[in-house]
Each structure stands twice: as C-alpha cells, then as structure tokens.
Design an enzyme around this catalytic site. Structure first.
Site, PDB file in Angstrom:
ATOM      1  N   LYS A  79      23.423  12.649  11.691  1.00  0.00           N
ATOM      2  CA  LYS A  79      24.528  13.790  10.909  1.00  0.00           C
ATOM      3  C   LYS A  79      25.162  14.440  12.461  1.00  0.00           C
ATOM      4  CE  LYS A  79      24.302  17.769   7.533  1.00  0.00           C
ATOM      5  NZ  LYS A  79      23.614  18.286   6.820  1.00  0.00           N
ATOM      6  N   SER A 154      25.401  18.477   2.090  1.00  0.00           N
ATOM      7  CA  SER A 154      26.184  18.251   3.285  1.00  0.00           C
ATOM      8  C   SER A 154      26.102  17.007   3.956  1.00  0.00           C
ATOM      9  CB  SER A 154      26.303  19.562   4.204  1.00  0.00           C
ATOM     10  OG  SER A 154      24.827  19.461   4.715  1.00  0.00           O
ATOM     11  N   SER A 178      20.881  19.291   1.015  1.00  0.00           N
ATOM     12  CA  SER A 178      21.729  18.535   1.920  1.00  0.00           C
ATOM     13  C   SER A 178      21.380  16.831   1.992  1.00  0.00           C
ATOM     14  CB  SER A 178      22.400  19.288   3.150  1.00  0.00           C
ATOM     15  OG  SER A 178      23.295  20.133   2.434  1.00  0.00           O
TER      16      SER A 178
HETATM   17  N1  GLN Z   1      24.939  22.810  -0.746  1.00  0.00           N
HETATM   18  C1  GLN Z   1      23.920  23.882  -0.194  1.00  0.00           C
HETATM   19  C2  GLN Z   1      24.912  24.773   0.668  1.00  0.00           C
HETATM   20  O1  GLN Z   1      26.003  24.611   0.639  1.00  0.00           O
HETATM   21  C3  GLN Z   1      22.994  23.201   0.922  1.00  0.00           C
HETATM   22  C4  GLN Z   1      23.232  22.700   2.232  1.00  0.00           C
HETATM   23  C5  GLN Z   1      22.366  22.138   3.036  1.00  0.00           C
HETATM   24  O2  GLN Z   1      21.121  21.976   2.562  1.00  0.00           O
HETATM   25  N2  GLN Z   1      22.783  22.226   4.340  1.00  0.00           N
HETATM   26  O3  GLN Z   1      24.424  25.747   1.066  1.00  0.00           O
END
Ligand code: GLN
Length: 476
Positions: A79, A154, A178
């Site tokens: 990532k 994400s 994520s």
């Molecule tokens: N979707 C969650 C957020 O937007 C988790 C994001 C993540 O785990 N990086 O905060």
C-alpha cells in the site's frame, strides 16, 4: 475463488531456493500482470528497476548455493503508505507528491531480508481515510468482480491487486477496518494482527492508537507465512510487543470443541439479506464441523462507530500536522512568507476528507469540547475493551460479517461522508479494542464476495489463524 497463476507462497520460495523458479521471471510475471490490468487502477507506481535488480541478486545467491530466505523471490505489492525504496511514497495524497522515502518501513525491511521483492505501490484512500479508495487524490480503484463498484478501502488497491493476481500478496494497513473491508469486498483474505504485533515504523501514521499493518492474500496459509516474517518487537516502534509464537505457520485447523460467539449486534437490522444468508450458512457449517455456537451480546458495540469517528480524527489531526510543506513532498512555492507557505501548502495539498478529519479532530480536542467528545469517547472505549474481555472469558472467538453489504457502486456514498462511515460499522470496534481479526471469503451475494469476520482475544493470533484456516476449508 478463481484459480491463481501463483503457487502458495511457501512453494514459490521453496522452488526459488531449489533453483526450479527464477526470481527474475516471477518479477516479470508480476509486472506484466500489473500492466495488463491497468484499467482497474489498483497500482500507483511500480518499483521495477529496483525489483529487477533485487531479483537478480536473489537468483545469484541461489546459484552460489545460499538459502535466499523463507520468501525467496516472492513478489509483493505495498500500500502506498509504506515507505519503500524505488518509487515515491504519496499515501495517495497530493501533499506527498514527489516524496522519496529516506528509509524503508521495518515491515518492508523484514520482508526483503526474507527474500521477498516489492514490485509496486497500491492505491488507497488518501492517508488511509476512507472505505472505498474514492478518497485517493489520484484515481479510483475498481472492484475486480465488477468494474462499476468500489474495491472497499482504504487498502482497496492492495485487495484488488491480490485478486487480480498481480502478486501473491499485498500489504495493507488497518486503523478502522482498512484491511478487512477491502478483503471482504474483493474476496481476499485480510489479516489484522493484534495491536503492536507488527511494527509500524516507516508507515504513514493515521490514528496511532489503532493503526496496524497486515497481509492481504488469497489464503489463510499465505497470510500466516507473511505475518511470520513481519511479527515481533522493533526498537523503532515503541508500541510493538514480543511475538507470542516463534512460528505462526505451524497450525492445524480444527473447529471441534471451539466456542464461537456470534455477535448479536452485528446480525441485527441494517445487515443486507444476502450477507446475512452467507454468514448464517458459514456459522452453520462451523457448527456442523464441531464448533459450539453461542450468541454473544456486546451492548456497547452500537456506540463503537461514534467513538471511532471521534478518536480517529483527533489522532489524525495531530499526525497530519507534520505536513506543512517544509519537510515532505509538495510545497506551495509562491508564498510570501513562512506562515503563508504553511497555510497554502496545507489548503492546496490536502484533499477534502483529510481536511474534514483535521477540522473534526481539532474540534473534539479543543478546550471546552474535549470533555464532551474526546474524553467521553475514551471512557466508552474502555467500556468496549471490558466487554470484549468478558466475552472472551465465555468464548474462544467472535464471528460476524465484515461489512453490512457487498461492494457498493462507485459514487454511491461519495457525496455523503456519514453513509461512507457507516460502511465501517462492523470493523472499527476491533481496532478500538486492539484485538486481532481476519476477514475470509464466505460466498457471494448478487455475484459479489461476502466476508466472514473472525475475532480473537489479544495475542491469540496463531489460534485465530488456525480457526480461520479451518473455516476457510469449510467455505471453499
Ligand atoms: N474506513 C475507516 C476510516 O475511514 C478505516 C480506515 C482505515 O482503517 N485506515 O477511518
């Protein structure tokens, strides 16, 4: 699951070490798959020059009769919030454009020491803020099963890359879901380790009290093989803990006698019918395989999302304060003075969602509101931790869906941040509590993958992987 061009990771490494497979060919195969599948927008950049050179080194070591490591020649994708040599690190944000990592993440160093080769950087929601990759400043990744849908986020680029067969594994980060959410939307395995088990040194910080990194793969075995290399204490990350097991891969999966708690609050209203059917059928299969199924209630769970969306922005607002145009990446270059340089760099460099979180986070931490929001959220978080601990006195594992629905359409939630936040309703509690969890494929709904989430108590990573493997066998 569609068949893969990649052997299990262990077998690839064994064949590279045995001289039957060449690392240079594996890297070419990964790079050509990435090029062929460009339309999915999973990859922000390749590290091809460095990857090819590293592959040659590994092949040379093997031809000298050396053992090139437990991941010898295995290509992988990181990532783009991991510091990696060979391509810029942007976290998919304009504010980091042009930033070249001065050092590599500990996780990347460990994987490289074991012979793995990073071939590319995957797309994400900028700074990992999001659930769909639509918050990337550069492009929207497409779901491998339906190009009109999101891959989740994400770590959406990482999940899509694995299912598009670009590499045998990818790395993701999981601050509020994520890794697990995109794994669920794309039909991959996503592993979120116990908080502190894997070093975050050299990973762009989001919310430091919940950030973890982990593998995204096609199988539980592969996830364990990767975790095995990355886990353990790191002097560069003071939150890391000693590994509980020398070997996270030596498990045998058996559900007999295991007490499995079905989370009542996750099986409630709001769960789509198709997801419910798949999860109920997965639980039935676990019962038939000998697990004792018990319904468990965690009464504070419905508050977890609100708690997360206070604590996370609070920590984000602090972690993003370092991006002021003076040290990293992009600088607004027409400023009259330093103050203007800070404000113009930040106002033109950050995207909408980062700004939203900075504003909310600053607000909940401000004097006058701190007690009402941040302090209260921390109190509820402590309650959640206690409820999970009590649940794990009663059961070995908790299960439920990873997400309330299958992958949604691109654009469906992008104009409504609250709808987007609701996607995380079943993943954030795990982060607030710091326990390990995994999402494994559990059938489909409307032709789209559904993920089963299995959660264990802190440091029970090996048992969790064993149970996930047993469940994976039943659901395949
Ligand atoms: N979707 C969650 C957020 O937007 C988790 C994001 C993540 O785990 N990086 O905060």
């Amino acid at each position: 699951m569609s068949t893969s061009q990649w052997l299990p990771i262990r077998d690839i490494a064994a064949k590279v070490n045995g001289g039957e497979l060449k690392a240079v060919d594996l890297v070419e195969r990964a790079l050509s798959t990435i090029a062929e599948k460009e339309e999915f927008a999973a990859i922000l950049a390749t590290t091809e020059v460095r990857a090819r050179a590293r592959a040659q080194e590994i092949d040379a070591r093997v031809s000298r009769g050396e053992h090139a490591g437990s991941l010898a020649g295995v290509p992988f994708i990181a990532k783009d919030n991991f510091l990696v040599f060979g391509a810029e690190t942007t976290a998919a944000s304009n504010i980091l454009k042009g930033f070249d990592a001065p050092y590599q993440s500990t996780a990347i160093e460990k994987l490289e020491a074991a012979g793995a080769i990073c071939v590319a950087k995957a797309n994400l929601d900028a700074f990992a803020h999001g659930s769909s990759t639509e918050n990337s400043d550069f492009m929207v990744t497409k779901n491998p099963h339906d190009i009109t849908r999101v891959p989740g986020g994400s770590s959406g680029g990482s999940a899509a890359a694995v299912i598009l067969d670009m590499a045998p594994f990818a790395l993701g980060t999981d601050t509020g879901g994520s890794i697990r959410l995109p794994a669920s939307f794309c039909g991959a395995v996503g592993y979120k380790p116990t908080y502190g088990l894997v070093s975050r040194s050299g990973v762009v910080a989001m919310a430091s009290s919940t950030d973890v990194i982990g593998p995204m793969t096609r199988t539980v075995d592969d996830a364990a093989v990767v975790l095995n290399v990355m886990a353990g204490r790191d002097p560069l990350d003071s939150t890391t803990i000693d590994r509980e097991d020398d070997d996270y891969t030596s498990f045998s999966g058996d559900l007999k006698g295991k007490k499995v708690g079905v989370i009542k609050e996750y099986m409630a209203e709001g769960l789509s019918t198709g997801v419910r059917e798949q999860i109920e059928s997965a639980i039935e299969k676990m019962r038939t395989a000998g697990a004792e199924i018990i319904e468990v209630s965690l009464p504070t769970l419905p508050a977890a999302l609100a708690v997360y969306y206070i604590i996370c922005p609070a920590e984000v607002s602090s972690n993003l304060s370092r991006y002021d145009g003076q040290k990293y990446g992009y600088t607004y270059d027409q400023a009259a003075d330093l103050a203007e340089s800070y404000s113009k760099t930040r106002s033109t460099g950050f995207g909408k969602e980062a700004k939203r979180r900075i504003i909310i986070g600053t607000y909940v931490l401000s004097s006058g509101y701190y007690d009402a929001y941040y302090k209260k959220a921390q109190t509820v978080r402590t309650k959640l931790i206690a409820e999970f601990a009590a649940a794990f006195e009663q059961v070995d594992f908790l299960v439920g869906p990873t997400a309330p629905t299958p992958a949604f359409k691109i654009g469906e939630h992008s104009s409504d941040p609250l709808q987007m936040y609701l996607t995380d309703i079943m993943t954030v509690a795990v982060n607030l509590v710091g326990v390990p969890a995994i999402s494994i494929p559990a059938g489909t709904s409307e032709g789209l993958p559904v993920g089963l989430q299995i959660i264990a108590a802190q440091r029970q990573d090996k048992d969790l992987l064993a149970t996930a493997k047993a469940a994976e066998g039943l659901l395949a």
